[in-house]
Design a protein around this motif. Structure first.
Motif, PDB file in Angstrom:
ATOM      1  N   SER A  62       0.851  -1.190   0.000  1.00 10.89           N
ATOM      2  CA  SER A  62       0.000   0.000   0.000  1.00 10.89           C
ATOM      3  C   SER A  62       0.886   1.240   0.000  1.00 10.89           C
ATOM      4  N   GLU A  65      -0.498   4.289   2.093  1.00 11.10           N
ATOM      5  CA  GLU A  65      -0.231   4.182   3.528  1.00 11.10           C
ATOM      6  C   GLU A  65       1.214   4.535   3.843  1.00 11.10           C
ATOM      7  N   GLY A 104      -5.299   0.565  10.736  1.00 14.01           N
ATOM      8  CA  GLY A 104      -6.458   0.756   9.887  1.00 14.01           C
ATOM      9  C   GLY A 104      -7.737   0.302  10.565  1.00 14.01           C
ATOM     10  N   GLY A 105      -8.836   0.359   9.795  1.00 12.08           N
ATOM     11  CA  GLY A 105     -10.132  -0.025  10.321  1.00 12.08           C
ATOM     12  C   GLY A 105     -11.086   1.151  10.356  1.00 12.08           C
ATOM     13  N   ARG A 212     -13.148   2.230   1.482  1.00  6.96           N
ATOM     14  CA  ARG A 212     -12.114   1.506   0.755  1.00  6.96           C
ATOM     15  C   ARG A 212     -11.709   0.198   1.445  1.00  6.96           C
ATOM     16  N   PRO A 213     -11.450   0.169   2.764  1.00  4.61           N
ATOM     17  CA  PRO A 213     -11.088  -1.117   3.381  1.00  4.61           C
ATOM     18  C   PRO A 213     -12.166  -2.182   3.220  1.00  4.61           C
ATOM     19  N   THR A 214     -13.446  -1.770   3.334  1.00  4.56           N
ATOM     20  CA  THR A 214     -14.529  -2.734   3.172  1.00  4.56           C
ATOM     21  C   THR A 214     -14.590  -3.244   1.741  1.00  4.56           C
ATOM     22  N   ARG A 216     -12.178  -3.441  -0.450  1.00  4.68           N
ATOM     23  CA  ARG A 216     -11.047  -4.329  -0.706  1.00  4.68           C
ATOM     24  C   ARG A 216     -11.245  -5.687  -0.041  1.00  4.68           C
ATOM     25  N   ALA A 217     -11.819  -5.690   1.170  1.00  2.00           N
ATOM     26  CA  ALA A 217     -12.032  -6.955   1.865  1.00  2.00           C
ATOM     27  C   ALA A 217     -13.062  -7.818   1.140  1.00  2.00           C
ATOM     28  N   LEU A 267     -15.437  -5.894   9.243  1.00  2.00           N
ATOM     29  CA  LEU A 267     -15.288  -4.515   8.771  1.00  2.00           C
ATOM     30  C   LEU A 267     -16.640  -3.880   8.467  1.00  2.00           C
ATOM     31  N   GLN A 510       2.104  -5.069   5.206  1.00  2.00           N
ATOM     32  CA  GLN A 510       1.276  -6.266   5.088  1.00  2.00           C
ATOM     33  C   GLN A 510       1.820  -7.265   4.074  1.00  2.00           C
TER      34      GLN A 510
END
Length: 746
Positions: A62, A65, A104-105, A212-214, A216-217, A267, A510
């Motif tokens: 990332s 990040e 994150g989160g 975005r995190p959701t 991507r998950a 998430l 990661q």
């Protein structure tokens, strides 16, 4: 408890394990998709449970990040080069550590964790700076208490665990030099300022897309389904794919997909709770995830069909379906990840082509239609006319803050909890190490304390893996950092190098822990050159490598000697839970399938059984990596039981989705007799699984009735599980079974 202690569920050596060799040999030989036999990574477990999951995962890279983290403390370093005020270096270090604590989160939970971290970090730096002149007799007891609390914070979750570990780093740095009252106030203020600056930059000034995190998950779930379907196609195309191949496939893919589903679900729920109400985007993510989970269940049922029935015509139709399904899943995954619009008519044509040719095969047609309908839902949600719901996601309000804080603390406050054992072990081992660094102080001795704390994990296998990755990454990164430092001739040049190295280091967080440490160590070497001028770069790299090696050895030894969690015992307990979860799954599916599907009980039972198997395989993986535990009879038996439970779960999934035709009423004409036989065998299956889970005194006797065709394979697997876990009792108590078709035996 020692491996040979009494247990509620006895796991004798399996007499058929060596004869079949299906599981143990399958971990060593090749299979259809050879890449699955490689090592797992941070996010993707491998099929071989005995190998450490230390492979690189490029998808974890990332750059954004990395840039954000570099700006958080790189700007303060550059400011110090022009202002030359030493407390700014403390602020820069605090901003750096805050970036470590931020994983994150959802915004609300991140804000709470980072704010508490900044306040506690400020207090720890000030107080222990004031205590440092009083020596080990005063410092060590207070430091031990702080380390215990920071290590025990893992009971609240991964975010809190990470913040607790980084607070130990703050403690180690604070003990480097004594502080007067005024200096303590300034240092505490700088730590607070650095933490808040990094927090504001991450959550306000440079706030990334909260969805975005959701996205991507959820996209990762669909991508893993594509990998699963591709590997399943290879298995269907291979005439040599036996039990070992399907076992490897299940471990490599089902574990990963289930973990990805649970991560995405967490998430989505956190995002919904943080916003009090479900937005359109959150509801879309939830529906996409539910569709993916239903595809996952149908693919498990399809794998059972492929393994049980090697009919050439059906295999051809199955391969054609899977070959056309994989690109559809990848297209939907990319659309979810990139938030792009799909060409729905083109997708519909592809779905129609994938669904052709099943008119003569009702069982396979039912599964194909279920899978493709869910693909269609996922595709439609990536169009301008996609579903736009509202409402609430959570059936009830979240738990009160007091209960969320105190509940995990009370639940884990027992020596049976690995989290409490880890906290006690970490504080017990770190106390003398910290005392030594205070008696023989030096500019680099805090690395010994930091390495011990960050390397030590609740389980030996995780500690051993972390030690290997940290030592290897430190050596490689130290050599590279020393080379860069020797080329830079001014402090401004050193500060300028920190910025790109920080981008690379945090962007690779990661990808792999070893790779992250290798990228992080050059930053540490350069920071020491800036903050502690006068030390040769090769000296800095060498001392860091030395203390890292020593700290890793201390952490590994302590995991073996102090209150170890013997993995064979842990495997036994997790196996008991997995058998019980499958007993509940069988009872739910076989008792009243239609009602269970309508109420959602079948989906919940399938999820519980999958999670229980994932936990069991995690314990098996740790056991195989523990010295001599991999050859323990309980572990060998649990390996066979794990593979058998996977097949039982697949068979139940097939029955859920009507992958088998209903028993025919034509051969005998006696509908009542056939229904009675089905009920009797259904009761035997559920009672046997429940008896194995509860370690009941006697297993039920086989019904003296013919087996329904659609239950033959399930009964065979339950018999195998009973013989695996309790061979003497199962052979003595079970009546002679009817002949079973060879396809079901396979």
């Amino acid at each position: 408890m020692p491996p040979g202690g009494a247990s509620p569920l006895s796991l004798p050596p399996n007499p058929r394990a060596k004869a079949s060799g299906a599981v143990s040999d399958g971990l060593r030989r090749g299979r259809v998709a050879g890449f699955l036999m490689g090592r797992g990574s941070l996010s993707t477990p491998g099929s071989n449970l005995a190998r450490l999951p230390i492979a690189l995962d490029p998808r974890g890279l990332s750059i954004i990040e990395g840039i954000r983290a570099a700006c958080a403390f790189g700007t303060v370093i550059l400011l110090h080069e022009f202002v030359a005020w030493p407390p700014l270096l403390i602020m820069a270090l605090a901003a750096n550590l805050t970036c470590f604590a931020d994983i994150g989160g959802p915004m609300r939970s991140r804000l709470m964790v980072l704010a508490v971290f900044s306040v506690l970090g400020s207090l720890i730096w000030s107080l222990f700076g004031l205590l440092q002149p009083h020596g080990p007799a005063v410092v060590v007891p207070f430091a031990t208490l702080v380390i215990f609390c920071c290590s025990y914070a893992r009971v609240w979750g991964v975010q809190e665990q990470t913040a607790g570990n980084v607070l130990v780093l703050v403690l180690a740095f604070a003990l480097d030099r004594p502080l007067t009252g005024g200096e303590a106030v300034i240092a505490g203020a700088m730590v607070l300022a650095g933490g808040l600056w990094a927090t504001v930059l991450a959550l306000a000034l440079w706030r990334l897309n909260p969805y975005r995190p959701t996205q991507r998950a959820v996209a990762e779930v669909w991508r893993r389904l594509a990998l699963l379907s591709g590997d399943l196609e290879d298995l269907a195309a291979s005439d040599e794919a036996g039990a070992a191949g399907f076992d490897d496939h299940a471990r490599a893919h089902r574990r990963g997909v289930r973990e990805a589903i649970e991560l995405a679900r967490g998430l989505i729920v956190d995002l919904a709770r943080s916003r009090e109400r479900v937005s359109d985007r959150t509801a879309q993510a939830l529906i996409r995830l539910e569709s993916a989970e239903q595809i996952f269940a149908a693919l498990i049922a399809l794998s059972d069909r492929i393994e049980a029935d090697r009919n050439p015509n059906r295999q051809v139709r199955t391969r054609r379906l899977l070959r056309r399904l994989r690109p559809l899943l990848l297209v939907v995954a990319r659309a979810i990840r990139d938030d792009t619009v799909l060409d729905l008519p083109r997708i519909e044509r592809s779905i129609a082509r994938a669904g052709r040719g099943f008119a003569s095969d009702p069982a396979l047609k039912s599964l194909a239609e279920r899978i493709l309908d869910r693909v269609r839902i996922g595709a439609k949600l990536s169009t301008p006319e996609g579903y736009r719901p509202g409402g609430t996601l959570l059936g009830s309000a979240s738990l009160p803050l007091r209960q969320r804080l105190l509940g995990p603390l009370k639940a884990n406050f027992t020596l049976a909890s690995p989290n409490l054992r880890h906290a006690i072990r970490a504080s017990t081992v770190t106390a003398p190490v910290l005392g030594l660094t205070l008696l023989w102080p030096g500019p680099f001795t805090h690395w010994l304390t930091i390495t011990v704390v960050l390397t030590m994990q609740p389980f030996y296998a995780a500690t051993w893996q972390r030690a290997l990755e940290r030592i290897g990454g430190t050596v490689l990164g130290g050599l590279f950092g020393a080379l860069l430092a020797s080329l830079a001739t001014t402090t401004l040049a050193l500060a300028a190098l920190i910025f790109p190295l920080s981008i690379i280091g945090f962007a690779a967080r990661q990808v792999s822990y070893a790779f992250f440490i290798a990228c992080l160590t050059p930053i540490v070497v350069l920071l020491v050159e800036v903050m502690e001028p006068g030390h040769a770069s090769w000296e800095v790299a060498g001392m860091r490598a030395l203390f890292t090696l020593l700290g890793g050895l201390i952490a590994v030894a302590s995991s073996l000697l102090l209150w170890p969690v013997w993995e064979p015992d842990q495997v036994r307990l997790e196996l008991r839970k997995a058998v019980k979860a499958h007993a509940d799954f069988a009872r739910t599916v076989l008792s009243n399938r239609a009602e269970a599907e309508r109420s959602g009980a079948a989906e919940a039972a399938a999820r519980a059984s999958g999670l229980a198997l994932n936990t069991l395989e995690a314990a098996l993986s740790r056991a195989l990596q523990q010295p001599r535990a991999g050859r323990h009879p309980q572990v060998e038996t649990a390996m066979v039981a794990d593979a058998t439970l996977r097949r039982i779960g697949a068979r139940l999934s097939a029955l859920r989705h009507a992958a088998e035709p209903k028993p025919s009423k034509e051969p005998t004409g006696d509908v009542g007799h056939e229904a009675e036989a089905c009920r009797a065998w259904t009761l035997w299956i559920t009672a046997t699984l429940a008896g194995l889970a509860e370690d009941a005194g006697a297993l039920p006797v086989h019904p003296d009735l013919p087996r329904a065709e659609f239950l033959v394979r399930l009964v065979t697997q339950v018999e195998l599980l009973a013989e695996t876990l309790r061979p003497q009792r199962s052979r003595a108590e079970a009546a002679p079974a009817e002949a079973v078709p060879e396809t079901a035996r396979r």
